[in-house]
Motif scaffolding. Sequence first.
Motif, PDB file in Angstrom:
ATOM      1  N   SER A  37       0.824  -1.215   0.000  1.00 25.77           N
ATOM      2  CA  SER A  37       0.000   0.000   0.000  1.00 25.77           C
ATOM      3  C   SER A  37       0.858   1.265   0.000  1.00 25.77           C
ATOM      4  CB  SER A  37      -0.955  -0.008   1.194  1.00 25.77           C
ATOM      5  OG  SER A  37      -0.225  -0.022   2.393  1.00 25.77           O
ATOM      6  N   LEU A  38       1.951   1.230   0.735  1.00 30.56           N
ATOM      7  CA  LEU A  38       2.825   2.404   0.776  1.00 30.56           C
ATOM      8  C   LEU A  38       3.493   2.608  -0.588  1.00 30.56           C
ATOM      9  CD1 LEU A  38       3.332   4.327   3.101  1.00 30.56           C
ATOM     10  CD2 LEU A  38       5.396   3.057   3.665  1.00 30.56           C
ATOM     11  N   VAL A  41       0.980   4.179  -2.953  1.00 27.21           N
ATOM     12  CA  VAL A  41       0.808   5.607  -2.725  1.00 27.21           C
ATOM     13  C   VAL A  41       1.999   6.391  -3.291  1.00 27.21           C
ATOM     14  CG1 VAL A  41       0.761   7.347  -0.891  1.00 27.21           C
ATOM     15  CG2 VAL A  41      -0.751   5.378  -0.757  1.00 27.21           C
ATOM     16  N   ILE A  44       1.627   6.484  -7.107  1.00 31.94           N
ATOM     17  CA  ILE A  44       0.607   7.447  -7.534  1.00 31.94           C
ATOM     18  C   ILE A  44       1.173   8.871  -7.468  1.00 31.94           C
ATOM     19  CG2 ILE A  44      -1.634   8.463  -6.924  1.00 31.94           C
ATOM     20  CD1 ILE A  44      -2.521   5.633  -6.091  1.00 31.94           C
ATOM     21  N   PHE A  45       1.943   9.118  -6.438  1.00 31.99           N
ATOM     22  CA  PHE A  45       2.594  10.438  -6.321  1.00 31.99           C
ATOM     23  C   PHE A  45       3.500  10.686  -7.533  1.00 31.99           C
ATOM     24  CE2 PHE A  45       6.587  12.580  -4.992  1.00 31.99           C
ATOM     25  CZ  PHE A  45       6.087  13.860  -4.826  1.00 31.99           C
ATOM     26  N   GLU A  48       1.407  11.363 -10.587  1.00 27.83           N
ATOM     27  CA  GLU A  48       0.830  12.717 -10.545  1.00 27.83           C
ATOM     28  C   GLU A  48       1.877  13.758 -10.932  1.00 27.83           C
ATOM     29  OE1 GLU A  48      -2.764  12.608  -7.264  1.00 27.83           O
ATOM     30  OE2 GLU A  48      -0.770  13.052  -6.540  1.00 27.83           O
ATOM     31  N   VAL A  55      -4.777  12.271  -9.098  1.00 33.83           N
ATOM     32  CA  VAL A  55      -5.363  10.929  -9.149  1.00 33.83           C
ATOM     33  C   VAL A  55      -6.295  10.761  -7.946  1.00 33.83           C
ATOM     34  CG1 VAL A  55      -4.870   8.461  -9.069  1.00 33.83           C
ATOM     35  CG2 VAL A  55      -3.335   9.999 -10.308  1.00 33.83           C
ATOM     36  N   PHE A  57      -7.525   8.951  -5.377  1.00 32.37           N
ATOM     37  CA  PHE A  57      -7.292   7.662  -4.712  1.00 32.37           C
ATOM     38  C   PHE A  57      -7.197   7.860  -3.211  1.00 32.37           C
ATOM     39  CE2 PHE A  57      -4.493   4.459  -2.859  1.00 32.37           C
ATOM     40  CZ  PHE A  57      -5.169   3.311  -3.231  1.00 32.37           C
ATOM     41  N   ASN A  58      -8.049   7.139  -2.478  1.00 30.08           N
ATOM     42  CA  ASN A  58      -8.017   7.150  -1.018  1.00 30.08           C
ATOM     43  C   ASN A  58      -7.655   5.738  -0.569  1.00 30.08           C
ATOM     44  OD1 ASN A  58      -8.673   6.880   1.727  1.00 30.08           O
ATOM     45  ND2 ASN A  58     -10.438   8.249   1.599  1.00 30.08           N
ATOM     46  N   ALA A  59      -6.570   5.615   0.160  1.00 30.62           N
ATOM     47  CA  ALA A  59      -6.069   4.294   0.553  1.00 30.62           C
ATOM     48  C   ALA A  59      -7.050   3.529   1.438  1.00 30.62           C
ATOM     49  CB  ALA A  59      -4.731   4.440   1.275  1.00 30.62           C
ATOM     50  N   ASN A  60      -8.032   4.243   2.019  1.00 30.28           N
ATOM     51  CA  ASN A  60      -9.011   3.563   2.868  1.00 30.28           C
ATOM     52  C   ASN A  60     -10.087   2.836   2.092  1.00 30.28           C
ATOM     53  OD1 ASN A  60      -8.328   4.365   5.699  1.00 30.28           O
ATOM     54  ND2 ASN A  60      -8.352   6.352   4.680  1.00 30.28           N
ATOM     55  N   GLU A  61     -10.313   3.248   0.864  1.00 29.53           N
ATOM     56  CA  GLU A  61     -11.381   2.630   0.083  1.00 29.53           C
ATOM     57  C   GLU A  61     -10.949   2.502  -1.370  1.00 29.53           C
ATOM     58  OE1 GLU A  61     -13.785   6.889   0.004  1.00 29.53           O
ATOM     59  OE2 GLU A  61     -14.835   5.106   0.728  1.00 29.53           O
TER      60      GLU A  61
ATOM     61  N   ARG B 205      -2.720   9.921   1.753  1.00 32.24           N
ATOM     62  CA  ARG B 205      -3.993   9.435   1.205  1.00 32.24           C
ATOM     63  C   ARG B 205      -4.771   8.566   2.194  1.00 32.24           C
ATOM     64  NH1 ARG B 205      -4.232  10.218  -4.475  1.00 32.24           N
ATOM     65  NH2 ARG B 205      -2.321  11.199  -5.179  1.00 32.24           N
ATOM     66  N   ASN B 220     -13.878   6.207   5.723  1.00 39.05           N
ATOM     67  CA  ASN B 220     -12.948   6.483   4.626  1.00 39.05           C
ATOM     68  C   ASN B 220     -11.761   7.325   5.066  1.00 39.05           C
ATOM     69  OD1 ASN B 220     -14.195   8.893   4.946  1.00 39.05           O
ATOM     70  ND2 ASN B 220     -15.007   9.052   2.870  1.00 39.05           N
ATOM     71  N   VAL B 263       3.962   2.306   8.680  1.00 42.56           N
ATOM     72  CA  VAL B 263       2.602   2.839   8.755  1.00 42.56           C
ATOM     73  C   VAL B 263       1.511   1.813   9.062  1.00 42.56           C
ATOM     74  CG1 VAL B 263       2.947   4.915   7.354  1.00 42.56           C
ATOM     75  CG2 VAL B 263       2.342   2.762   6.229  1.00 42.56           C
ATOM     76  N   ALA B 299      -9.269   2.343   7.325  1.00 45.87           N
ATOM     77  CA  ALA B 299      -9.618   0.944   7.062  1.00 45.87           C
ATOM     78  C   ALA B 299      -8.721   0.030   7.896  1.00 45.87           C
ATOM     79  CB  ALA B 299      -9.456   0.644   5.574  1.00 45.87           C
TER      80      ALA B 299
END
Lengths: 87, 402
Positions: A37-38, A41, A44-45, A48, A55, A57-61, B205, B220, B263, B299
């Motif tokens: 996940s890191l 992210v 994506i940076f 961009e 972009v 994008f939210n890492a939570n969903e 993010r 979220n 993290v 999450a």
Amino acid sequence: MSDSVKDKVIAIIAEQAVMDVSDVTPDSTLEDLGIDSLGLVESIFAIEEAFDIQVPFNANEPEQSDFDISSVASIIDAIEKLVAEKA
Amino acid sequence: MKRVVITGQGTINALGHDVAATTEAMREGRCGIGDLDIRDVDRLSIKIGGQVKGYTPEDHFNRQQIALFDRFTQFTMLAAKEAIAQSGLTFDGELAVKSGVVLGTSGGGMNTLDENYRSVYEDGKNRVHPFVVPKLMNNAAASHVSMEYNLMGPSFTVATACASSNHAMGQAFQLIRSGLAPAMVTGGSESMLCFGGVKAWEGLRVMSKDACRPFSANRNGMVQGEGAAVFVFEEYEHAKARGAQILAEVNGFAMSSDASDIVMPSRHGAARAISGALRDAGLSPNQVGYINAHGTGTAANDKTECAAVADVFGAHADRLMISSTKSMHGHLIGGTGAVELLACIMALRDGVIAPTIGYEEPDPECTLDVVPNEAREADVDVVLSNAFAFGGLNAVLALRRV
């Protein structure tokens, strides 16, 4: 245009995965490439910055973002759309 | 070993400018999160936060103090004033020599950094105010509290990101329990709601654009808050001898490190801290009635935290209550455990469990009783407060009713 977006995105993902560009295929998943996940992210940076786009994008969903990360091909598609929208 | 009790509490945060206003908001399940009112907010994609509103520094501090006090220090001073006044303690003689102040913060003087980086980088100035360093340093708040109240014993600042306050209060607890200090001023403060502070978090993010909904399936992300809470921890016999009002007893503390990821949280690391606090307090799991969760609304945290609680408590996990007050005051990062301790003390003293507001959809990975949306009356004798930081540093406090 399309090829250059594809090539650039693949180059960014390959650098993140510490792999050769030739080893990153459109049907690879991030998991295949060992990108967590890191790492996502961070990729994506880099994307961009490379294309000067935002972009969504939210890492939570991740599944609810308009940004489909299920494969390298889906990421390229999404980036191509964002780049086209910007133009 | 000495017993440790809490004889004073003070706060300022998005829910209120003192303890009474804050606990009233918690009882009512009020949300302190709203639109950010900060410079350049239009350049942020995250525009909400648990900001302290209706606050004017000039109402509380003179010109010379404002020149030296970053916003995180101002919040600390206000919270300390309320706490020490309630305790009734005056620090002089041997009490002053032995008592100290241990506070948590993650960013320290972030507003001072932000303003002065702007000044030299954006405005191109080549000169900054002479007090930039003493204003921004992480220990500024602890030092000013020590000077204001004549605290000459062990004093320092702890920075462990989101667990800073719990680590700080744990240190204060251990200093008194071991007999090194008769009283300690402790807690934490944070004020990161400035352009640079929010922009940095955006990058990861993990922030929500609309609300903090811990444990809800549609959560979220986290929402930042700001403010401070400060407590007076005191050796039990010392407090009893002077007839002090005792708010609660701190009876256990444990720390653990995930040694795993910078993290991502770890179920095992969290579980070791929770079970460690129970062991340190000499408690069995089924005595715990309430846990103030770390509950960030991300999450990853919420499901990991629920799994860790299930690991430690077994069947009792379904009988205890666990709520995240971050849904109301936001995530105060280094100050968060301190503000959350107010909810723990309210549970023990008033028998009111603060709710997790914004709860909309059950999540099969978070099936515990999260006290959704409305506060609940309940008789609890023992509570825990969880804090799990980025970097995998965990700190859990155990409190009981006296």
